[in-house]
Enzyme design. Structure first.
Site, PDB file in Angstrom:
ATOM      1  N   GLN A 154       0.832  -1.203   0.000  1.00 53.55           N
ATOM      2  CA  GLN A 154       0.000   0.000   0.000  1.00 53.55           C
ATOM      3  C   GLN A 154       0.868   1.255   0.000  1.00 53.55           C
ATOM      4  O   GLN A 154       0.352   2.366  -0.126  1.00 53.55           O
ATOM      5  CB  GLN A 154      -0.909   0.006   1.235  1.00 53.55           C
ATOM      6  CG  GLN A 154      -1.870  -1.166   1.281  1.00 53.55           C
ATOM      7  CD  GLN A 154      -2.624  -1.258   2.596  1.00 53.55           C
ATOM      8  OE1 GLN A 154      -3.816  -1.012   2.646  1.00 53.55           O
ATOM      9  NE2 GLN A 154      -1.921  -1.598   3.664  1.00 53.55           N
ATOM     10  N   ASN A 155       2.176   1.077   0.169  1.00 49.55           N
ATOM     11  CA  ASN A 155       3.102   2.208   0.205  1.00 49.55           C
ATOM     12  C   ASN A 155       3.419   2.682  -1.205  1.00 49.55           C
ATOM     13  O   ASN A 155       3.306   1.925  -2.171  1.00 49.55           O
ATOM     14  CB  ASN A 155       4.387   1.819   0.937  1.00 49.55           C
ATOM     15  CG  ASN A 155       4.125   1.399   2.370  1.00 49.55           C
ATOM     16  OD1 ASN A 155       3.133   1.803   2.966  1.00 49.55           O
ATOM     17  ND2 ASN A 155       5.006   0.583   2.924  1.00 49.55           N
TER      18      ASN A 155
ATOM     19  N   HIS B  47      -1.233   1.352  -4.615  1.00 52.82           N
ATOM     20  CA  HIS B  47      -1.623   2.763  -4.685  1.00 52.82           C
ATOM     21  C   HIS B  47      -0.695   3.590  -5.572  1.00 52.82           C
ATOM     22  O   HIS B  47      -0.700   4.815  -5.493  1.00 52.82           O
ATOM     23  CB  HIS B  47      -1.677   3.354  -3.275  1.00 52.82           C
ATOM     24  CG  HIS B  47      -2.728   2.724  -2.420  1.00 52.82           C
ATOM     25  ND1 HIS B  47      -2.593   2.547  -1.057  1.00 52.82           N
ATOM     26  CD2 HIS B  47      -3.946   2.209  -2.742  1.00 52.82           C
ATOM     27  CE1 HIS B  47      -3.677   1.946  -0.579  1.00 52.82           C
ATOM     28  NE2 HIS B  47      -4.503   1.732  -1.584  1.00 52.82           N
TER      29      HIS B  47
ATOM     30  N   CYS C 285       0.560  18.745 -23.199  1.00 54.26           N
ATOM     31  CA  CYS C 285      -0.817  19.100 -23.558  1.00 54.26           C
ATOM     32  C   CYS C 285      -1.407  20.211 -22.693  1.00 54.26           C
ATOM     33  O   CYS C 285      -2.544  20.635 -22.943  1.00 54.26           O
ATOM     34  CB  CYS C 285      -1.709  17.862 -23.493  1.00 54.26           C
ATOM     35  SG  CYS C 285      -2.128  17.344 -21.802  1.00 54.26           S
TER      36      CYS C 285
ATOM     37  N   GLY D 293       2.794  -4.406   8.911  1.00 57.36           N
ATOM     38  CA  GLY D 293       2.812  -2.958   9.094  1.00 57.36           C
ATOM     39  C   GLY D 293       1.629  -2.224   8.527  1.00 57.36           C
ATOM     40  O   GLY D 293       1.765  -1.105   8.035  1.00 57.36           O
TER      41      GLY D 293
ATOM     42  N   SER E 162      -2.651  -1.279   9.320  1.00 55.32           N
ATOM     43  CA  SER E 162      -3.870  -1.379  10.117  1.00 55.32           C
ATOM     44  C   SER E 162      -5.042  -1.845   9.261  1.00 55.32           C
ATOM     45  O   SER E 162      -6.100  -2.189   9.787  1.00 55.32           O
ATOM     46  CB  SER E 162      -4.209  -0.019  10.732  1.00 55.32           C
ATOM     47  OG  SER E 162      -4.521   0.926   9.703  1.00 55.32           O
TER      48      SER E 162
ATOM     49  N   ASN F 267       1.820  -6.233  13.261  1.00 52.65           N
ATOM     50  CA  ASN F 267       1.464  -4.817  13.284  1.00 52.65           C
ATOM     51  C   ASN F 267       1.314  -4.343  14.719  1.00 52.65           C
ATOM     52  O   ASN F 267       0.794  -5.069  15.570  1.00 52.65           O
ATOM     53  CB  ASN F 267       0.140  -4.584  12.540  1.00 52.65           C
ATOM     54  CG  ASN F 267      -0.190  -3.123  12.367  1.00 52.65           C
ATOM     55  OD1 ASN F 267       0.502  -2.398  11.656  1.00 52.65           O
ATOM     56  ND2 ASN F 267      -1.244  -2.664  13.023  1.00 52.65           N
TER      57      ASN F 267
ATOM     58  N   GLY G 131      -0.646  -2.453  17.257  1.00 51.58           N
ATOM     59  CA  GLY G 131      -1.973  -1.898  17.421  1.00 51.58           C
ATOM     60  C   GLY G 131      -3.043  -2.649  16.658  1.00 51.58           C
ATOM     61  O   GLY G 131      -2.813  -3.675  16.027  1.00 51.58           O
TER      62      GLY G 131
END
Length: 271
Positions: free
Chosen positions: A98-99, A116, A178, A215, A217, A241, A243
């Site tokens: 996701q990084n 992403h 453009c 790492g 959530s 992870n 938490g």
């Protein structure tokens, strides 16, 4: 010494690895959320705001001008090295991150999908031309003399906490091809992950026999949905992870430990 996480990883022949911001904090890139999964700060820029408001683009690129040098110079840490070592053993089906920092690739991981996107690329929303973020930094500096002397604390994903500044005079260069709007080649909040990328991830998930979350959530649905799909398919899911995670009730194993510590057994010095 064997640990439950080491046993989980060693049992898997085709491990689907999903990583998040906790992998990169040791590289000096701040994360977004606290141990309870709540925002530590104002949420990131929204796609509709960026595309629809000149002021949002001015603020974004001004803060990025300050934050990019430190972000772009970040180097992989022991977590990235451990996951690259795991891939080298031949037991990783895919590494979905996701990084947007490309640190997994720089550490040697090859089978990486950037869910992403990548912050080191800039995309024209008009003609789809891609360019290098470092080159765009020079264009930003040339169009905005003196802005690089402003000081601001580092924020997640190449941002900087530049506040109390009038952004209305900040000049955002247009696409040289453009004249279109230039945007970092990453998925903003409110923007969809490209369908072909999602389909490729599901293909890898279908080939996997276990899932490891490192790492993250999983508070963002774009990543959480793959853990949901894995659990529905009966795959064991482990999370490393600090938490709470959104998938706590779906996990086979949860280890609350810093990422580098939890994966240290994968590195040669600790083998």
């Amino acid at each position: 010494m064997s640990t439950p996480l080491a046993d989980f990883i060693h049992r898997a022949r085709r491990l689907f690895v999903l990583t998040g911001a906790g992998c990169s904090t040791d590289s000096g890139i701040p994360d977004y959320r606290d141990a309870d999964g709540q925002w530590k700060r104002t949420p990131p820029v929204n796609y509709q705001d960026f595309m629809g408001q000149v002021a949002t683009r001015q603020r974004y690129w001004a803060r990025s001008l300050i934050g990019w040098p430190r972000f772009g110079q970040a180097t992989p840490n022991a977590t990235h090295a451990a996951l690259a070592a795991l891939e080298a053993r031949g037991n990783v089906e895919v590494l979905l991150t996701q990084n947007v920092d490309c640190l997994h690739q720089r550490a040697g991981s090859v089978g990486v999908i950037d869910l992403h996107g990548r912050l080191d690329q800039v995309r024209c929303m008009g003609c789809e031309a891609r360019s290098n973020r470092e080159d765009f930094q020079h264009a930003l500096l040339a169009a905005n003399p003196g802005w690089d002397t402003l000081e601001a604390a580092q924020a997640p994903d190449g941002d900087a906490d530049l506040e109390g500044v009038d952004f209305s005079g900040f000049n955002v260069p247009a696409c040289p091809t453009c004249g279109g709007i230039l945007k970092p080649d990453v998925v903003f909040f409110g923007e969809n992950v490209p369908r072909d990328r999602v389909a490729a991830v599901h293909d890898h998930l279908a080939n996997a026999d276990a899932v490891l979350v490192v790492g993250s959530s999983l508070m963002v649905y774009s990543g959480f949905r793959f853990v949901q799909a894995a659990a529905k398919a009966g795959l064991p899911v482990a999370a490393l992870n600090l938490g709470r995670t959104r998938a706590d009730d779906l996990l086979t194993l949860k280890v609350e430990q810093p990422c580098a510590d939890g994966l240290s057994f994968l590195l040669p010095a600790n083998a």
